[in-house]
Every structure is written in structure tokens, then in C-alpha cells.
Design an enzyme around this catalytic site. Structure first.
Site, short mmCIF file in Angstrom:
data_model
loop_
_atom_site.label_atom_id
_atom_site.label_comp_id
_atom_site.label_asym_id
_atom_site.label_seq_id
_atom_site.Cartn_x
_atom_site.Cartn_y
_atom_site.Cartn_z
N TYR A 190 0.82 -1.21 0.00
CA TYR A 190 0.00 0.00 0.00
C TYR A 190 0.86 1.27 0.00
O TYR A 190 1.87 1.33 0.69
CB TYR A 190 -0.90 0.00 1.24
N TRP B 85 1.17 5.64 -1.98
CA TRP B 85 0.93 6.51 -3.12
C TRP B 85 1.96 6.31 -4.22
O TRP B 85 1.68 6.55 -5.39
CB TRP B 85 0.97 7.97 -2.67
#
Length: 769
Positions: free
Chosen positions: A111, A113
Site C-alpha cells: 500500500y 501513493w
């Protein structure tokens, strides 16, 4: 000779100025009305001493002593090796784990960005690689909005993110709304970013337009600056984690005065009678009136009553920000905000009703969506197992344990190999001391990183990857209609490679290289993805061909005009013809499905549950300050904490922590002093900032400072740098979503009068050749 090249990032588009391959500076673009200051600070980090320059293998893992004493993850030295050796080690270990333990033993949730770009999506590349190799255990939902993602499909139907196209845009609010009540505020600092990229920042000017049109704002938040000064918002300081109680008190006032929208509730909602009985206290003998809510929230009874009157008398919009659901029982303020908007009378009217996450990204409220942009094709994952995203430490510590999740029972898998690419769990996970213990459990941790951050230091094999400045790509932001070219600005540092090349080489070693690359080079993939995007449009000529786009550096997709599924306006007009995708076809004020789960921490309608840690609880006698760990203004999460903008914000090298002057005075703390923030879970050093913008009893410490523990892996050890997740609890919101509850944490603060330890967050571990 200077060259000017396009740069696209999560925090906007910029121009890089380069001379003879050397990056000189990054400048805002002239057409961006509110450029982010993060961009220019990227130059400082491009070649700093924290770059990972060569593949590196942890000494203890390499020697077969993965967890012994000083060779534990996070406390060990690394041996730099060549790419052939590093790839052989990773490939052999993947093969060994799959053969011995099965494909589910490989965790590829990864996980984070990562960097902007359609081709170089780190998580997409990783999961394609792992799926082609046999499969992997995945994660579900996000740290940002896990509670929201699980509860909204039950309440309003549709995909978890479909609400983005169903709530009013800022220009519609300016035209049709009179009152915006924002639970959790509308912090402009958060609108610097957009996942996937951003051409121009528009949220600030759109908010100004609303104010100029006469829209009035109410900021229900413990922090005044959660709305911009120019909005002139009424600030209602609220005890953290009590937004649901405030909404219930307002709803009770509407109900008993007959101000609620009875027609909409009857035609377009289901279960309001069950909820009304709860409001009136028919079962528990406790009416949830304004006086009850005032005692919990700190907002006085008269103010709550007045707010109920204004919400029903004016064209209104109820807004809830993401922060309020990252807390104990975080589903409740999301659910209750929808119910409150349904009661208020403006649901489905132009520019009014309900919305979530405004100003959280420069996308929400700016545009309802955009045509699809092609990405590297996903491959179906042969492994059905997954974990809720915030339960990674639980899975590592307690394999085989069963947990509830959205009406299901999940068994936590035994994870033997963790492959992390494009994220930083040692920033975003709660209770980092517990995560450090859990991180010792797997056999192997492989990480792709550009810098020696904490996650890299806790890995076994670290593969250096090129940054967004060091490869070709193009961006397509969430809801943003612009495509922006990302030509390579500089050569990759050291021996860095792109994620795609690393996985292509690994796939070739494992026997499926052709399937992974589809026999395309990176340049051919880039052209292919762009042309696929063009071909999918109703009118492909709306975009220039790839060569023309690359020369121009920007292109704009045609706007989406709807109608969008699940429209509240259509529901109001004709609920029989335009039902929602819920079991009843209407807004579920009471959900029979959730009620059937029998969860003691999430009933069939929104309700008040006392948080495990809050200022009204017993623990506040020992730790009398509530920690608000919100998003930073100087970086994106932990990205570019070593960038110029973030470093300039530090106080004596530590992350700033904001206190109310009254709380500071009671502790003898002066502005600019280094303080210790602590509770039973841990402690960290930070630099004090005194401000009336933070209500008494609250301290604000942004997330994202690279965790810098004095003794990695030792429970409760001091963090020298100021990461608030040294202090937060690794506790799920509820059995429904299993989301993180970072904003339910109590602390205390004291002066740190001892000699200051050096910050080592940006210093690589000992490296051997």
C-alpha cells in the site's frame, strides 16, 4: 545550456530547469493559480546522502541469521551487491516460499501513493508481476478512508468511491447553496495533492467563489485553520472523536421541532423510524438531545440548536472530512452525516445535500470524474485471500486468527515473504513499535526504494529505484481531465532502475518474462497506454496522437457530464424510477444487512459509541491531551520529508507539534522548544509551536516524519524525529471495516531538557561492499 522540461507529480505540474544533465531548479507553471511549494523542494532530495544507490542485502539475512540480536531488521548493516546477485536472491526466495508454503504466503499489498505516472505505477507493476507468478495475498481498502469505503455502499449503494460524482461540485455550491457545515473542516493544505497527478490547483479559487457568492461556512473541528481565513467560517471547536454526538444532537433538535424533511425521509430513505426511536431514547432512556450532545462535544446547547435551525431553514450542505472516520467507530460520523443531510431538507437539491472529503485532494468537488485512462493491464490474482489494509501487523503476529470484516469471517494468512513497492508502512501504520515487532516475523522482506527511509532499513533486500524525475511517463490524476507528459529530467542516481525493469528481469528469471512485458519496451508501453486511452474515447480525435502530445506536454480529455449513477437529485425526483444500489433502493438510515451481522460496535443505524481514548474517558486523567495526527502541509505523507520544503519546516531538526498556549503554559513550554510527546505506547521528540488555532486539550502533530527510533525494535523506544505513529494505537475502527483508528489517541507533553540526540532519519545504515 539550460533546458526546460515538464515535471508532473502528485502535488502538481512544474517545469524542471536542467543544464548538462544536472537538475538546477523546479519552477511552478505560470497557469497554476496555487502551486504547491513541495515541488521546488524536490531538488534538494534528488541527490542527497539518503539515496539508495546500489542493491543492498541485510547482513544478518545474507548470513542466515535473520533475527539474532543486532542482526534484527531495523538494527542491522547492509552489504551492497550487484544486480545479478540481488535478482538471483529475490527470485530464488520467491520460488522457495511458493514451493514450500504456497502462493498465499507472498504478501503483495504494498500500500502507498508511490510516484505519479500511468506506466510506472509501483503497486500495479508489483501485483501484475506477482499474479503472473502464481498469485499473492492482497490488501483491501485504504488507510485514508477504510471506514468510509466499507460503510457507504451499505448506506447509499454503489462503488466505495462513486460518491465523488454524486455530491455537488464547488461551482454548483456557489450557485445553489447558502450554508456549508463541515465536520472536520476543509483544510486547503490537503488540496495540494491528487493521486496520479495534477495539472492546476483549483480548490482555493473555487472556495473563494463560494464565499463571494454569499455561501456561509461552519467549521466543526478542534483546529481553526481547518478552514481558510478568507472563508470567514464560524469555528465550533469540538472535542475530537465526538462529531457523531454533535450530529445526533442536531438531528434530535430537528426531529422534536418538526424541522426535518419528512417527505424525503418517507419516500427516499428506509428505516428512519428505527433511528428516530434511538434519537428519542425509547430503548435506552437517553434522549440524544442538544444538551446531551453539548456535554460530550464541548459545543454548547444553544449553538447546536441554532445549527439545526439553520441547516433546515437554508439551502445547506453537510460535509464530512476523511479525518473524522480514522478513529474508533469511524463508520458512525460518515453514516450519520448522510442521515443528517437527509433530514435537513436539501438532499438532492442543486449545490446542496451531502458530500465527503472536500479539499482533501484537488479533485473532490472540482470535477465529477474523467474518461478512463489506460494503465498497465492487471492480471487476475489466483489467490483469493486478502487482509484489511490496516491489519498487516495482526497478520504477521497472529497467522491463523479469525477476524470479522463487513459481514465475513477472514482467517489471517501466514505471510512468509513481504514484497513492498511504492509505499512506506513505517510511516502510515499505527503503533510503529508493534509493527517493528511484527516485521521480524516473515522469512524475507523485499523493498523497492529510492531513499534509505525506515522501511528500507527494515528490509532484507533493498532494490534501488528511479524517481519520477528519472524516467519517462505521463500522468492522469483522479477526476482531473488533464494528461501531462513526464519526460526524464535526469539520469537515475547510482545504479537505480525503474520498477518495471526490475520486475521484467525477475519475471524473465522465473520463466514468464514475455507474459509480463508483452514483448514491449518501456517506451513502447508508454505509447501503447496513451493510444489505448485515445481509442477508448467516443471521439479519439479529442486527444492528439502520442508524438504531438509529447511535444505539447499536456492534453485534455473531454469532460464527463453525466448522468451519474446513484444521483440523489434523481432519487428525490422519482425513487421508484431511479433507485439506489442498496437492498431497499433507498438511503439506508437503518441497514437490516449490517444489523444482521450482530456487531457490538456497529449496529444497524448510526449511533454514539464512546471511543477507547478520548478527553471524556478515564485515561484522560493520565494523558490529558488528544493527539490529532493530520496530514502535513510540507510534503505528501512521508514523501519528500528529505525535500527542501519539509526540512525548512522542522524545529531544531524535529517535526513541529502545535499546542494551545494555555496547555503550553501549564507545562512550562515555550514556543520553539523541543518537547517530548508520550503515552504508554511510546514517545517522540518534536518542536513546539504555540497557537490559538488549536483548541485547549488538543495537540497537532502531522504524519510523515521518517521514523527514527533510538533502539529499533525495542518497545516504546524514543523517536528522535517526531512521527506521531510512535504514539497511536493499532486498533481497528470496528469489526465492520477493520480500518485504522489513528485519531483516537491520548498523550501528554513535557519539556525535553536533556541533550538532544542527533536525528539519523536521513542517514543510511552501515553499508559494506
Amino acid at each position: 545550456m539550460e533546458r526546460r522540461l515538464s515535471v508532473a507529480t502528485h502535488w502538481g505540474s512544474f517545469t524542471a530547469v536542467v543544464d548538462s544533465g544536472r537538475l538546477l531548479r523546479i519552477e511552478p507553471k505560470d497557469d497554476d493559480p496555487a502551486p504547491s511549494p513541495i515541488g521546488p523542494g524536490m531538488v534538494r532530495a534528488a541527490e542527497d546522502g539518503a539515496r539508495v544507490l546500489r542493491p543492498a542485502v541485510r547482513r544478518g539475512w545474507l548470513d542466515g541469521r535473520p533475527r539474532e540480536g543486532g542482526s534484527a531488521r531495523g538494527a542491522d548493516s547492509f552489504v551492497e551487491v550487484g544486480w545479478d546477485e540481488a535478482l538471483a536472491l529475490v527470485g530464488d526466495e520467491l520460488r522457495r516460499v511458493r514451493e514450500r508454503y504456497g502462493d498465499a504466503a507472498v504478501f503483495g499489498g504494498s500500500y502507498g501513493w508511490a510516484s505519479a505516472g500511468a506506466l510506472h505505477s509501483a503497486q500495479g507493476q508489483l501485483q501484475r508481476f506477482l499474479a503472473l507468478g502464481g498469485g499473492y495475498t492482497d490488501s483491501r481498502n485504504t488507510y485514508s478512508t477504510a471506514a468510509l469505503e466499507v460503510i457507504l455502499p451499505h448506506v447509499i449503494g454503489g462503488h466505495p468511491w462513486s460518491y465523488q460524482s454524486r455530491m455537488p461540485m464547488w461551482d454548483e455550491i456557489a450557485e445553489g447553496c447558502e450554508l456549508v457545515v463541515a465536520f472536520g473542516g476543509l483544510a486547503l493544505k490537503n488540496s495540494q495533492v491528487n493521486p496520479g497527478g495534477l495539472a492546476r490547483h483549483r480548490t482555493r479559487d473555487l472556495q473563494r467563489r463560494c464565499r463571494d457568492a454569499g455561501v456561509r461556512f461552519v467549521n466543526v473541528s478542534p483546529i481553526r485553520s481547518d478552514t481558510a481565513d478568507f472563508l470567514g467560517a464560524q469555528w465550533l471547536p469540538v472535542v475530537p472523536n465526538t462529531d457523531t454526538a454533535a450530529m445526533l444532537g442536531i438531528a434530535h433538535t430537528m426531529l422534536v421541532n418538526g424541522w426535518h424533511d419528512e417527505d424525503f425521509l418517507r419516500r427516499c430513505c428506509t428505516g428512519f423510524d428505527r433511528f428516530a426511536a434511538y434519537l428519542l431514547g425509547e430503548a435506552d432512556g437517553v434522549p440524544k438531545d442538544a444538551a446531551w450532545a453539548a456535554a460530550i462535544t464541548g459545543i454548547d446547547r444553544g449553538t447546536l440548536t441554532d445549527l439545526a435551525r439553520r441547516l433546515t431553514a437554508q439551502r445547506s450542505l453537510v460535509v464530512v472530512n476523511y479525518a473524522v472516520q480514522r478513529a474508533d467507530h469511524g463508520e458512525q460520523p460518515i453514516w450519520m452525516s448522510v442521515v443528517l443531510a437527509a433530514m435537513a431538507g436539501s438532499m438532492g437539491r442543486p449545490g446542496c445535500g451531502w458530500g465527503a472529503g472536500y479539499a482533501t485532494m484537488d479533485a473532490t468537488g472540482v470535477a465529477p470524474g474523467r474518461p478512463s485512462v489506460a494503465s498497465v493491464p492487471a492480471v487476475p490474482n489466483p489467490v483469493p485471500d486478502f487482509i484489511p489494509v490496516a491489519r498487516i501487523a495482526d497478520a504477521l503476529l497472529h497467522p491463523g486468527r479469525s477476524i470479522d470484516y463487513d459481514g465475513r469471517r477472514l482467517t489471517l494468512p501466514e505471510l512468509r515473504l513481504v514484497y513492498w513497492c511504492g509505499g512506506n508502512p513505517f510511516h502510515h501504520h499505527q503503533d510503529l513499535h508493534r509493527l517493528a515487532r511484527a516485521w521480524q516475523a516473515p522469512d524475507t522482506v523485499v523493498v523497492h526504494e529510492s531513499w534509505w527511509n525506515t522501511t528500507a532499513k527494515f528490509a532484507d533486500v533493498v532494490l534501488p529505484v528511479a524517481t519520477g524525475l528519472e524516467r519517462d511517463d505521463f500522468t492522469a490524476g483522479f477526476c482531473d481531465p488533464h494528461l501531462t507528459a513526464m519526460p526524464k529530467v535526469r539520469e537515475p542516481a547510482g545504479e537505480s532502475r525503474t520498477d518495471h525493469r526490475i520486475f521484467a528481469d525477475l519475471a524473465a528469471r522465473l520463466g514468464y518474462g514475455r507474459e509480463f512485458t508483452e514483448s514491449r519496451t518501456e517506451a513502447e508501453w508508454l505509447r501503447h497506454l496513451y493510444e489505448r486511452t485515445r481509442a477508448a474515447l467516443d471521439d479519439p480525435a479529442a486527444l492528439p496522437d502520442f508524438d504531438a502530445f509529447w511535444r505539447r506536454t499536456t492534453a485534455e480529455l473531454p469532460a464527463l457530464t453525466g448522468p451519474f449513477p446513484g444521483s440523489f437529485a434523481a432519487l428525490r425526483a422519482d425513487p421508484q424510477r431511479f433507485p439506489l444500489a442498496t437492498p431497499s433502493g433507498r438511503i439506508e438510515v437503518f441497514s437490516a444487512e449490517i444489523d444482521s451481522y450482530g456487531y457490538d460496535d456497529c449496529a444497524g443505524h448510526p449511533a454514539w459509541y464512546e471511543p477507547a481514548e478520548w478527553l471524556g474517558g478515564d485515561l484522560a486523567e493520565r494523558f490529558p491531551l488528544h493527539l490529532v495526527s493530520n496530514q502535513p502541509a510540507s510534503r505528501l505523507h512521508s514523501q519528500y520529508d528529505n525535500g527542501g520544503r519539509s526540512l525548512e519546516s522542522k524545529i531544531r531538526g524535529r517535526e513541529p507539534v502545535t499546542l494551545n498556549p494555555a496547555d503550553a503554559a501549564a507545562r512550562g513550554i515555550a514556543d520553539g522548544a523541543v518537547v517530548r510527546v508520550f503515552n504508554d505506547r511510546g514517545s517522540c521528540l518534536a518542536g513546539a509551536v504555540l497557537s490559538e488555532d488549536v483548541m485547549p486539550g488538543v495537540v497537532q502533530l502531522a504524519t510523515g516524519a521518517w521514523w527514527d527510533p533510538v533502539e529499533p525494535g525495542a518497545g516504546g523506544t524514543l523517536d528522535r524525529h517526531g512521527n506521531p505513529n510512535s504514539l497511536t494505537a493499532d486498533r481497528p475502527c470496528s469489526r465492520l471495516s477493520q480500518g485504522p483508528s489513528a485519531l483516537s489517541a491520548l498523550v501528554d507533553v513535557e519539556r525535553h531538557d536533556e541533550p538532544l540526540p542527533d536525528v539519523l532519519a536521513f542517514v543510511p545504515p552501515p553499508l559494506e561492499r
